[in-house]
Design an enzyme around this catalytic site. Structure first.
Site, PDB file in Angstrom:
ATOM      1  N   CYS A  77       0.805  -1.227   0.000  1.00 45.45           N
ATOM      2  CA  CYS A  77       0.000   0.000   0.000  1.00 45.45           C
ATOM      3  C   CYS A  77       0.841   1.282   0.000  1.00 45.45           C
ATOM      4  CB  CYS A  77      -0.968   0.011   1.184  1.00 45.45           C
ATOM      5  SG  CYS A  77      -0.190   0.181   2.808  1.00 45.45           S
ATOM      6  N   HIS A 113      -1.652  10.915  15.930  1.00 45.10           N
ATOM      7  CA  HIS A 113      -2.241  10.259  14.759  1.00 45.10           C
ATOM      8  C   HIS A 113      -1.225   9.310  14.152  1.00 45.10           C
ATOM      9  CE1 HIS A 113      -4.428   9.782  10.981  1.00 45.10           C
ATOM     10  NE2 HIS A 113      -3.319  10.109  10.334  1.00 45.10           N
ATOM     11  N   HIS A 116      -4.669   4.858   9.642  1.00 46.32           N
ATOM     12  CA  HIS A 116      -6.017   4.302   9.643  1.00 46.32           C
ATOM     13  C   HIS A 116      -5.948   2.780   9.616  1.00 46.32           C
ATOM     14  CE1 HIS A 116      -6.772   8.431   8.369  1.00 46.32           C
ATOM     15  NE2 HIS A 116      -7.965   8.254   8.908  1.00 46.32           N
ATOM     16  N   ASP A 124      -3.707 -12.254   4.150  1.00 51.43           N
ATOM     17  CA  ASP A 124      -3.533 -13.498   4.892  1.00 51.43           C
ATOM     18  C   ASP A 124      -2.853 -13.203   6.230  1.00 51.43           C
ATOM     19  OD1 ASP A 124      -3.468 -16.172   5.560  1.00 51.43           O
ATOM     20  OD2 ASP A 124      -1.679 -16.597   4.365  1.00 51.43           O
ATOM     21  N   ARG A 130      -5.592  -4.298   8.385  1.00 49.50           N
ATOM     22  CA  ARG A 130      -4.366  -3.635   7.942  1.00 49.50           C
ATOM     23  C   ARG A 130      -4.294  -2.287   8.642  1.00 49.50           C
ATOM     24  NH1 ARG A 130      -3.522   0.119   3.606  1.00 49.50           N
ATOM     25  NH2 ARG A 130      -5.617  -0.394   2.902  1.00 49.50           N
ATOM     26  N   CYS A 132      -2.603   0.818   8.566  1.00 50.93           N
ATOM     27  CA  CYS A 132      -1.827   1.575   7.586  1.00 50.93           C
ATOM     28  C   CYS A 132      -1.246   2.781   8.331  1.00 50.93           C
ATOM     29  CB  CYS A 132      -2.759   2.001   6.460  1.00 50.93           C
ATOM     30  SG  CYS A 132      -1.946   2.818   5.108  1.00 50.93           S
TER      31      CYS A 132
END
Length: 149
Positions: A77, A113, A116, A124, A130, A132
């Protein structure tokens, strides 16, 4: 930065409290923008996206342990991805800042922060989540092994 609000609209309280000027004094301008103003670093530019050493990722704002390297995975990502945080270290906050509802993740120690969290993307991993995370929100502490004599 204002207070974070959960979906129940109750303000989150964090043990580490600093004024804006105190945060600016200890964080780089980019760390301040991301950690204290909910910014996002450009994808693929972060120091820890492809990092794979054994250790612990801590909050760049307060040094609280957030993620073990064993929970990091290659998601492709453009940001570091983890499937779970250190128990109790990651808070979740409803985020509607861009016109859709997302789940923001924050350091429970200082409210910084992190990024997200996304669910159900089919990775998997044990949690099918996730996290991120912006690299600039993190520091890394390598695990040192003691030599047994």
């Amino acid at each position: 930065m204002g207070n974070h609000f959960s979906s129940s609209s109750a303000p989150m309280s964090h043990p580490v409290q600093k004024s804006t000027s105190e945060w600016r004094a200890i964080l780089s301008p980019e760390q301040f923008r991301v950690l204290r103003e909910q910014g996002t670093e450009r994808p693929g530019t972060g120091e820890y996206d492809k990092h794979s050493e054994p250790g612990v990722y801590t909050c760049a704002g307060c040094d609280a342990p957030l993620y073990k390297s064993t929970t990091k995975f290659a998601s492709g990502c453009g940001w570091p991805a983890f499937f779970e945080g250190v128990p109790g270290a990651i808070g979740r906050v409803e985020d509607t800042s861009i016109g859709i509802t997302r789940t923001e993740i924050v350091c429970t120690n200082c409210g910084g922060h992190l990024g997200h969290v996304f669910k159900g993307e089919g990775y998997d991993t044990p949690t099918d989540e996730r996290h991120c995370v912006n690299s600039v929100s993190l520091k890394f502490k390598e695990v040192t092994q003691e030599v047994k004599q």
